[in-house]
Scaffold this motif. Sequence first.
Motif, short mmCIF file in Angstrom:
data_model
loop_
_atom_site.label_atom_id
_atom_site.label_comp_id
_atom_site.label_asym_id
_atom_site.label_seq_id
_atom_site.Cartn_x
_atom_site.Cartn_y
_atom_site.Cartn_z
N TRP A 253 0.82 -1.23 0.06
CA TRP A 253 0.22 -0.03 -0.08
C TRP A 253 0.87 1.39 -0.02
CZ3 TRP A 253 -1.50 3.29 4.49
CH2 TRP A 253 -2.49 4.29 4.17
N THR A 254 1.82 1.46 1.02
CA THR A 254 2.57 2.59 1.13
C THR A 254 3.51 2.73 0.09
OG1 THR A 254 2.25 2.94 3.55
CG2 THR A 254 4.33 3.68 2.70
N ASP A 255 4.46 1.45 -0.09
CA ASP A 255 5.57 1.67 -0.82
C ASP A 255 5.37 1.42 -2.46
OD1 ASP A 255 6.80 1.68 1.38
OD2 ASP A 255 7.86 -0.05 1.45
N TYR A 256 4.55 0.46 -2.76
CA TYR A 256 4.29 0.13 -4.07
C TYR A 256 3.37 1.30 -4.92
CZ TYR A 256 2.98 -1.53 -8.78
OH TYR A 256 2.64 -1.73 -10.08
N HIS B 181 -1.78 5.55 -9.45
CA HIS B 181 -2.74 4.21 -9.29
C HIS B 181 -3.91 4.63 -8.54
CE1 HIS B 181 1.44 2.14 -9.20
NE2 HIS B 181 1.17 2.18 -10.40
N LEU B 182 -3.86 5.49 -7.62
CA LEU B 182 -5.12 5.91 -6.78
C LEU B 182 -5.95 6.48 -7.67
CD1 LEU B 182 -6.39 5.98 -3.96
CD2 LEU B 182 -5.45 8.24 -3.56
N THR B 183 -5.52 7.27 -8.69
CA THR B 183 -6.36 8.07 -9.63
C THR B 183 -7.03 6.95 -10.41
OG1 THR B 183 -4.70 9.61 -9.99
CG2 THR B 183 -6.61 9.77 -11.54
N ALA B 184 -6.39 6.04 -11.03
CA ALA B 184 -7.22 4.70 -11.60
C ALA B 184 -7.98 3.89 -10.91
CB ALA B 184 -5.90 4.01 -12.26
N PHE B 185 -7.57 3.62 -9.47
CA PHE B 185 -8.30 2.54 -8.64
C PHE B 185 -8.59 3.60 -7.35
CE2 PHE B 185 -5.37 0.38 -11.38
CZ PHE B 185 -6.22 -0.65 -12.05
N PRO B 186 -9.86 4.19 -7.63
CA PRO B 186 -10.04 5.06 -6.45
C PRO B 186 -10.34 4.55 -4.90
CG PRO B 186 -11.40 5.85 -8.28
CD PRO B 186 -10.50 4.47 -8.58
N HIS B 187 -10.60 3.07 -5.17
CA HIS B 187 -11.15 2.32 -4.06
C HIS B 187 -9.85 1.74 -3.36
CE1 HIS B 187 -10.62 -0.55 -7.22
NE2 HIS B 187 -11.10 -1.51 -6.41
N LEU B 188 -8.50 1.84 -3.83
CA LEU B 188 -7.55 1.38 -3.31
C LEU B 188 -7.25 1.27 -1.86
CD1 LEU B 188 -4.73 0.04 -4.65
CD2 LEU B 188 -3.72 2.29 -4.10
N HIS B 189 -7.63 2.40 -1.25
CA HIS B 189 -7.19 2.71 0.22
C HIS B 189 -8.19 1.88 1.05
CE1 HIS B 189 -4.54 5.77 -0.59
NE2 HIS B 189 -5.27 6.97 -0.44
N GLU B 190 -9.66 1.79 0.53
CA GLU B 190 -10.50 1.01 0.97
C GLU B 190 -10.30 -0.50 1.05
OE1 GLU B 190 -12.65 3.13 3.25
OE2 GLU B 190 -13.51 1.42 2.82
N LEU B 191 -9.74 -0.86 -0.05
CA LEU B 191 -9.23 -2.38 -0.37
C LEU B 191 -7.98 -2.77 0.78
CD1 LEU B 191 -8.46 -2.98 -3.88
CD2 LEU B 191 -10.00 -4.12 -2.51
N PHE B 192 -7.05 -1.95 0.83
CA PHE B 192 -5.92 -2.31 1.78
C PHE B 192 -6.52 -1.86 3.49
CE2 PHE B 192 -3.26 -2.00 -1.87
CZ PHE B 192 -2.44 -3.06 -1.51
N TRP B 193 -7.43 -1.13 3.54
CA TRP B 193 -7.97 -0.99 5.03
C TRP B 193 -8.69 -2.15 5.24
CZ3 TRP B 193 -12.07 2.37 7.43
CH2 TRP B 193 -11.77 2.69 8.59
N LYS B 194 -9.61 -2.58 4.58
CA LYS B 194 -10.59 -3.82 4.91
C LYS B 194 -9.74 -4.94 4.89
CE LYS B 194 -14.18 -4.19 2.35
NZ LYS B 194 -15.02 -4.30 0.95
N ALA B 195 -8.71 -5.11 4.03
CA ALA B 195 -7.91 -6.39 3.85
C ALA B 195 -7.28 -6.31 5.31
CB ALA B 195 -7.02 -6.38 2.77
N THR B 196 -6.50 -5.30 5.62
CA THR B 196 -5.70 -5.55 6.87
C THR B 196 -6.59 -5.83 7.97
OG1 THR B 196 -5.41 -2.97 6.66
CG2 THR B 196 -3.53 -4.28 5.89
N LYS B 197 -7.62 -4.95 8.18
CA LYS B 197 -8.50 -5.19 9.33
C LYS B 197 -9.22 -6.92 9.42
CE LYS B 197 -10.68 -0.82 10.30
NZ LYS B 197 -10.40 -0.69 11.74
#
Lengths: 138, 138, 138, 138, 138, 138
Positions: free
Chosen positions: D81-84, D89-105
């Motif tokens: 999430w942070t390094d790659y 990428h966020l512009t192309a995949f706006p749900h990126l943060h949610e994806l990672f937040w949910k998966a790590t939770k």
Amino acid sequence: MTLFDTSLRLLDRVRAPRPVHAHCDLPCGVYDPAQARLEAQSVKACMEKYNASNDADFKVRATMIKEQRADLVKQHLWILWTDYFKPEHLTAFPHLHELFWKATKTAGEAKKTNDVTVADRLLSEIADIDEVFWATKK
Amino acid sequence: MTLFDTSLRLLDRVRAPRPVHAHCDLPCGVYDPAQARLEAQSVKACMEKYNASNDADFKVRATMIKEQRADLVKQHLWILWTDYFKPEHLTAFPHLHELFWKATKTAGEAKKTNDVTVADRLLSEIADIDEVFWATKK
Amino acid sequence: MTLFDTSLRLLDRVRAPRPVHAHCDLPCGVYDPAQARLEAQSVKACMEKYNASNDADFKVRATMIKEQRADLVKQHLWILWTDYFKPEHLTAFPHLHELFWKATKTAGEAKKTNDVTVADRLLSEIADIDEVFWATKK
Amino acid sequence: MTLFDTSLRLLDRVRAPRPVHAHCDLPCGVYDPAQARLEAQSVKACMEKYNASNDADFKVRATMIKEQRADLVKQHLWILWTDYFKPEHLTAFPHLHELFWKATKTAGEAKKTNDVTVADRLLSEIADIDEVFWATKK
Amino acid sequence: MTLFDTSLRLLDRVRAPRPVHAHCDLPCGVYDPAQARLEAQSVKACMEKYNASNDADFKVRATMIKEQRADLVKQHLWILWTDYFKPEHLTAFPHLHELFWKATKTAGEAKKTNDVTVADRLLSEIADIDEVFWATKK
Amino acid sequence: MTLFDTSLRLLDRVRAPRPVHAHCDLPCGVYDPAQARLEAQSVKACMEKYNASNDADFKVRATMIKEQRADLVKQHLWILWTDYFKPEHLTAFPHLHELFWKATKTAGEAKKTNDVTVADRLLSEIADIDEVFWATKK
């Protein structure tokens, strides 16, 4: 420590631009007993949650996490003792070694019990160290 | 945040039994952005000492220790982001994800430079997180 | 060490269930200052190889590995100090705290230099601890 | 994702010289969601073995190892999430943060249960991240 | 291995529900040589970036990170060797010990050099291990 | 061990710069099978204390600590195998690979049981390795 002393100390903390941390000018870096205190609070929280639970797996996890957190308490205290404190501090605070020996031993004791009074003693010993630490910063 | 808000917040910190830490009532334990901030201050100190030194070996050690400290910043921030913050916090603070993404990226950037302004930006981003964190504690 | 001593020692190794360690009967487990000593010898070896080399990358690696090994020295010593030694030992060896404080400080100093005399002092301080340790085992 | 999309994607993986990994051209190195997936499969295996066992000690070990593996899942995901991922990428995949937040939770949730559906959800969320990841590699 | 064998093997990988990973049915969990391969690719990337750079600090970081990544290669390979492989595998693949000994030694060698051919050799040895590994899964 | 042997041994400790370790002249540093043996003795002690206890929490901790100690045994043995031993040693001791494979597998087995005979077998296998190790030092 009398209540009056405590009040003065709290006031002192409020007034001065007291940061949560301490910036060390020597090569060893940045120190703050808050790091040990936070982990000790985690140790206490693990005990409380262990005592409040009836779930065997949860209790295993609480025991396991408490062990790790108590290790971190020891780490942070050992680093303070060896890296931050200097011979002149020992002159001013001759009970320094005893303070750290007892507190790290209490952290070890906290691994073996879920008796919250042990965690409270640990927090109190860290508070004593905190007091000495901030006195050397004045 | 206006100066007035800041003053209120500082007062609030003083009056309430505000501990250096925060005690989480959920199974996840005890959280406090102070942990990330302390490591970020260490990152900054490593940069300053690197810049002030002419000793090649010392510079290697400063680079190496800065790398580890910046990793700890990331760890503490990631744990806050995933473990402490809940969906209702996101509703109240919609920029939460951006805050953490930027701050952890800045921690990574701090590994690659000895430019103190990067460390200052990191500290400022952690201060923003700290603000949100304590707002959720009220 | 005379050749005769060496021979006896080698014989001893061959014949016997030769322990190199100490078995602790308390809950804390197994202790032996040999663990700290081995890492301190590694610290010394890193210094010697650093001093003998002209290869910049090798020197970086020697510096880095020495840092880790010196950390392990501190770990092993801190564990001995807090976990193995008991108040009755302190009564018998009142300089116990000083011994450990000095030795762990020397381990920290060994990170900052490639002066082999610092490593030798560290080894000598660990030998002093070793002596106290085995005296408590009699 | 439709079955057709899935087929195309699988074909794509087959035809192209798709390595198991991804090679990052930036200073941050080599990334691959396979690292998180492998640890998540280990989490699931620990649950299955826990559920199939009647041995109390084995269950303690399964709980303990699951905790560590779930931590590794979080580590690998946070690093991705942070390094790659970059702002574009966020512009192309706006749900990126949610994806990672949910998966790590979910990885955190997997520590607290032996309900295999939680591990399956974790694997599914990592598969979603994997999809985004490989889409950015095209 | 002939080109024909290679093709068959690649085809086999494609057709079968070959996961990126391997699921072990024994208590030891989930194994996959991909974990070692990914870290070895990171080792190679560190070398390439080291060789392409003129920045002394960057080179220190590349050296340091390569050391850690090479350690991870060794870890993953050792775990495969001891935990995954069983005596019956050794009967079928009598060169198993040599494969792992050489590959882990090459990982150690990769710490000491930025010669990319060493990293390529490491990757090739891991590919040999991968082949044996998947052959035992059929 | 006879009393006479013990006396000699104690004398040896007092008089001499008694090494417990081995000093490696190659870049890899300092090696000694004592490191693995000490951790294996800790594994055995954990088993004995587990078996002697009726306290569920203590048993959890013994299981958990045994797991970590057995991991350290494996680490120390793997490092010896890959880093210390050279092809010429293998020529002289053709069973070297088998020795290490069996010993590390036994360390893994010791995680799964509190049967002290497994720990004794581990110690015996480490003693075999120790014998080979010291033979290469002559």
